[in-house]
Design a protein around this motif. Structure first.
Motif, PDB file in Angstrom:
ATOM      1  N   VAL A  30      -2.469   1.573  -0.589  1.00  0.00           N
ATOM      2  CA  VAL A  30      -3.291   2.042   0.534  1.00  0.00           C
ATOM      3  C   VAL A  30      -2.850   3.430   0.983  1.00  0.00           C
ATOM      4  CG1 VAL A  30      -3.800   1.649   2.988  1.00  0.00           C
ATOM      5  CG2 VAL A  30      -3.969  -0.247   1.364  1.00  0.00           C
ATOM      6  N   LEU A  31      -1.555   3.620   1.172  1.00  0.00           N
ATOM      7  CA  LEU A  31      -1.066   4.923   1.630  1.00  0.00           C
ATOM      8  C   LEU A  31      -1.294   6.012   0.594  1.00  0.00           C
ATOM      9  CD1 LEU A  31       2.227   3.895   3.462  1.00  0.00           C
ATOM     10  CD2 LEU A  31      -0.018   4.395   4.452  1.00  0.00           C
ATOM     11  N   THR A  32      -1.128   5.687  -0.679  1.00  0.00           N
ATOM     12  CA  THR A  32      -1.362   6.665  -1.742  1.00  0.00           C
ATOM     13  C   THR A  32      -2.824   7.086  -1.781  1.00  0.00           C
ATOM     14  OG1 THR A  32       0.476   5.764  -3.033  1.00  0.00           O
ATOM     15  CG2 THR A  32      -1.152   7.077  -4.225  1.00  0.00           C
ATOM     16  N   VAL A  33      -3.722   6.135  -1.715  1.00  0.00           N
ATOM     17  CA  VAL A  33      -5.159   6.419  -1.759  1.00  0.00           C
ATOM     18  C   VAL A  33      -5.579   7.289  -0.573  1.00  0.00           C
ATOM     19  CG1 VAL A  33      -7.425   5.314  -1.512  1.00  0.00           C
ATOM     20  CG2 VAL A  33      -5.786   4.418  -3.144  1.00  0.00           C
ATOM     21  N   HIS A  34      -4.933   7.098   0.570  1.00  0.00           N
ATOM     22  CA  HIS A  34      -5.285   7.867   1.762  1.00  0.00           C
ATOM     23  C   HIS A  34      -4.486   9.164   1.894  1.00  0.00           C
ATOM     24  CE1 HIS A  34      -8.191   5.237   3.683  1.00  0.00           C
ATOM     25  NE2 HIS A  34      -7.459   4.220   3.254  1.00  0.00           N
ATOM     26  N   GLY A  35      -3.718   9.523   0.867  1.00  0.00           N
ATOM     27  CA  GLY A  35      -2.986  10.789   0.892  1.00  0.00           C
ATOM     28  C   GLY A  35      -1.804  10.798   1.847  1.00  0.00           C
ATOM     29  N   LEU A  36      -1.244   9.647   2.122  1.00  0.00           N
ATOM     30  CA  LEU A  36      -0.118   9.546   3.053  1.00  0.00           C
ATOM     31  C   LEU A  36       1.161   9.141   2.328  1.00  0.00           C
ATOM     32  CD1 LEU A  36      -2.031   7.779   5.955  1.00  0.00           C
ATOM     33  CD2 LEU A  36      -1.342  10.186   5.837  1.00  0.00           C
ATOM     34  N   ILE A  37       1.347   9.687   1.137  1.00  0.00           N
ATOM     35  CA  ILE A  37       2.483   9.327   0.292  1.00  0.00           C
ATOM     36  C   ILE A  37       3.818   9.618   0.983  1.00  0.00           C
ATOM     37  CG2 ILE A  37       2.595  11.519  -0.977  1.00  0.00           C
ATOM     38  CD1 ILE A  37       2.926   8.075  -2.602  1.00  0.00           C
ATOM     39  N   ARG A  38       3.852  10.575   1.897  1.00  0.00           N
ATOM     40  CA  ARG A  38       5.113  10.915   2.573  1.00  0.00           C
ATOM     41  C   ARG A  38       5.652   9.752   3.419  1.00  0.00           C
ATOM     42  NH1 ARG A  38       1.078  13.232   5.463  1.00  0.00           N
ATOM     43  NH2 ARG A  38       1.087  12.948   7.724  1.00  0.00           N
ATOM     44  N   PHE A  39       4.791   8.796   3.763  1.00  0.00           N
ATOM     45  CA  PHE A  39       5.215   7.648   4.556  1.00  0.00           C
ATOM     46  C   PHE A  39       5.649   6.456   3.699  1.00  0.00           C
ATOM     47  CE2 PHE A  39       2.391   9.801   7.571  1.00  0.00           C
ATOM     48  CZ  PHE A  39       3.119   9.735   8.734  1.00  0.00           C
ATOM     49  N   VAL A  40       5.399   6.492   2.397  1.00  0.00           N
ATOM     50  CA  VAL A  40       5.524   5.303   1.559  1.00  0.00           C
ATOM     51  C   VAL A  40       6.900   4.646   1.605  1.00  0.00           C
ATOM     52  CG1 VAL A  40       5.516   4.469  -0.833  1.00  0.00           C
ATOM     53  CG2 VAL A  40       3.593   5.793   0.021  1.00  0.00           C
ATOM     54  N   ASP A  41       7.968   5.376   1.412  1.00  0.00           N
ATOM     55  CA  ASP A  41       9.292   4.753   1.314  1.00  0.00           C
ATOM     56  C   ASP A  41       9.680   4.010   2.601  1.00  0.00           C
ATOM     57  OD1 ASP A  41       9.618   5.604  -1.296  1.00  0.00           O
ATOM     58  OD2 ASP A  41      10.659   7.456  -0.711  1.00  0.00           O
ATOM     59  N   VAL A  42       9.555   4.687   3.723  1.00  0.00           N
ATOM     60  CA  VAL A  42       9.922   4.051   4.990  1.00  0.00           C
ATOM     61  C   VAL A  42       8.939   2.930   5.321  1.00  0.00           C
ATOM     62  CG1 VAL A  42      10.207   4.416   7.475  1.00  0.00           C
ATOM     63  CG2 VAL A  42      11.087   6.095   5.864  1.00  0.00           C
ATOM     64  N   ALA A  43       7.653   3.170   5.096  1.00  0.00           N
ATOM     65  CA  ALA A  43       6.633   2.155   5.403  1.00  0.00           C
ATOM     66  C   ALA A  43       6.847   0.894   4.582  1.00  0.00           C
ATOM     67  CB  ALA A  43       5.237   2.726   5.160  1.00  0.00           C
ATOM     68  N   GLU A  44       7.199   1.037   3.306  1.00  0.00           N
ATOM     69  CA  GLU A  44       7.469  -0.138   2.474  1.00  0.00           C
ATOM     70  C   GLU A  44       8.659  -0.936   3.011  1.00  0.00           C
ATOM     71  OE1 GLU A  44       6.250   0.040  -2.108  1.00  0.00           O
ATOM     72  OE2 GLU A  44       7.853   1.422  -1.572  1.00  0.00           O
ATOM     73  N   LEU A  45       9.707  -0.260   3.405  1.00  0.00           N
ATOM     74  CA  LEU A  45      10.874  -0.930   3.972  1.00  0.00           C
ATOM     75  C   LEU A  45      10.474  -1.709   5.222  1.00  0.00           C
ATOM     76  CD1 LEU A  45      13.976  -1.407   4.264  1.00  0.00           C
ATOM     77  CD2 LEU A  45      14.009   0.693   5.613  1.00  0.00           C
ATOM     78  N   LEU A  46       9.733  -1.065   6.111  1.00  0.00           N
ATOM     79  CA  LEU A  46       9.327  -1.712   7.357  1.00  0.00           C
ATOM     80  C   LEU A  46       8.408  -2.900   7.098  1.00  0.00           C
ATOM     81  CD1 LEU A  46       8.726   1.503   9.476  1.00  0.00           C
ATOM     82  CD2 LEU A  46      10.697  -0.039   9.571  1.00  0.00           C
ATOM     83  N   ALA A  47       7.430  -2.719   6.226  1.00  0.00           N
ATOM     84  CA  ALA A  47       6.509  -3.819   5.909  1.00  0.00           C
ATOM     85  C   ALA A  47       7.260  -4.988   5.280  1.00  0.00           C
ATOM     86  CB  ALA A  47       5.402  -3.337   4.980  1.00  0.00           C
ATOM     87  N   ALA A  48       8.197  -4.691   4.383  1.00  0.00           N
ATOM     88  CA  ALA A  48       8.970  -5.761   3.744  1.00  0.00           C
ATOM     89  C   ALA A  48       9.757  -6.552   4.783  1.00  0.00           C
ATOM     90  CB  ALA A  48       9.908  -5.179   2.691  1.00  0.00           C
ATOM     91  N   GLU A  49      10.379  -5.874   5.729  1.00  0.00           N
ATOM     92  CA  GLU A  49      11.147  -6.571   6.770  1.00  0.00           C
ATOM     93  C   GLU A  49      10.236  -7.419   7.651  1.00  0.00           C
ATOM     94  OE1 GLU A  49      14.267  -6.971   6.936  1.00  0.00           O
ATOM     95  OE2 GLU A  49      14.816  -5.500   5.434  1.00  0.00           O
ATOM     96  N   LEU A  50       9.101  -6.858   8.061  1.00  0.00           N
ATOM     97  CA  LEU A  50       8.191  -7.579   8.958  1.00  0.00           C
ATOM     98  C   LEU A  50       7.562  -8.789   8.273  1.00  0.00           C
ATOM     99  CD1 LEU A  50       6.547  -4.463  10.626  1.00  0.00           C
ATOM    100  CD2 LEU A  50       8.139  -6.079  11.713  1.00  0.00           C
ATOM    101  N   VAL A  51       7.082  -8.618   7.047  1.00  0.00           N
ATOM    102  CA  VAL A  51       6.463  -9.736   6.332  1.00  0.00           C
ATOM    103  C   VAL A  51       7.519 -10.763   5.941  1.00  0.00           C
ATOM    104  CG1 VAL A  51       5.164 -10.416   4.267  1.00  0.00           C
ATOM    105  CG2 VAL A  51       4.483  -8.381   5.552  1.00  0.00           C
ATOM    106  N   SER A  52       8.696 -10.305   5.557  1.00  0.00           N
ATOM    107  CA  SER A  52       9.779 -11.226   5.222  1.00  0.00           C
ATOM    108  C   SER A  52      10.113 -12.119   6.410  1.00  0.00           C
ATOM    109  CB  SER A  52      11.016 -10.437   4.782  1.00  0.00           C
ATOM    110  OG  SER A  52      12.082 -11.305   4.515  1.00  0.00           O
ATOM    111  N   ILE A  75       2.203  -0.355  11.424  1.00  0.00           N
ATOM    112  CA  ILE A  75       2.439  -1.401  10.438  1.00  0.00           C
ATOM    113  C   ILE A  75       2.895  -2.633  11.199  1.00  0.00           C
ATOM    114  CG2 ILE A  75       3.807  -2.099   8.426  1.00  0.00           C
ATOM    115  CD1 ILE A  75       4.389   0.965   8.086  1.00  0.00           C
ATOM    116  N   GLY A  76       2.321  -3.780  10.871  1.00  0.00           N
ATOM    117  CA  GLY A  76       2.736  -4.982  11.568  1.00  0.00           C
ATOM    118  C   GLY A  76       2.475  -6.228  10.762  1.00  0.00           C
ATOM    119  N   ALA A  77       3.074  -7.303  11.204  1.00  0.00           N
ATOM    120  CA  ALA A  77       2.880  -8.597  10.562  1.00  0.00           C
ATOM    121  C   ALA A  77       2.558  -9.625  11.636  1.00  0.00           C
ATOM    122  CB  ALA A  77       4.120  -9.016   9.787  1.00  0.00           C
ATOM    123  N   TRP A  78       1.555 -10.423  11.350  1.00  0.00           N
ATOM    124  CA  TRP A  78       1.203 -11.556  12.201  1.00  0.00           C
ATOM    125  C   TRP A  78       1.776 -12.801  11.552  1.00  0.00           C
ATOM    126  CZ3 TRP A  78      -1.350 -16.034  11.022  1.00  0.00           C
ATOM    127  CH2 TRP A  78      -1.641 -16.871  12.103  1.00  0.00           C
TER     128      TRP A  78
END
Length: 136
Positions: A30-52, A75-78
């Protein structure tokens, strides 16, 4: 689409540890398609923690939500447990503990984080999320 456009994605996941990998890879796409690659590394870490946390500490379904608006990535998890999350354990107090560092990472790596009660598809639960305004 440009960075000034607003959008939101939601990915429902089962209560399965493999949901963390699916969520991370989906977020990266999603981030790559929207041209927001600069957020990918941190966003992946945060999403992994929240979903985990959503998958490991509850018994019901979960969902990853990603939203971009006004230069802020949310970014969030329900999850299906309406109880508040445990407060983040400071890193200096967590010692060699296997758990308890997830929300501390979220707090340390995001600009803002928090939680709120939230029903989804008729299920009571909570939403734990964070915001990024820079690649940190």
């Amino acid at each position: 689409m440009s960075e000034s456009d607003s959008w939101e994605y939601s990915l429902s996941v089962p209560n399965d540890p493999r949901a963390v990998t699916v969520s991370r890879r989906t977020l990266r796409l999603v981030l790559t398609v929207h041209g927001l690659i600069r957020f990918v590394d941190v966003a992946e870490l945060l999403a992994a923690e929240l979903v985990s946390n959503a998958v490991l500490h509850t018994k019901g379904p979960a969902a990853l939500r990603v939203r971009w608006a006004a230069g802020v990535l949310r970014i969030g998890a329900w999850d299906a447990d309406p109880e508040p999350p445990q407060p983040p354990t400071p890193f200096e107090r967590s010692g060699d503990a296997e758990g308890g560092r997830g929300l501390a990472l979220v707090r340390a790596c995001s600009d803002v984080w928090g939680w709120q009660p939230l029903a989804r598809d008729g299920n009571r639960g909570k939403y734990v999320g964070c915001e990024l305004t820079s690649a940190a």
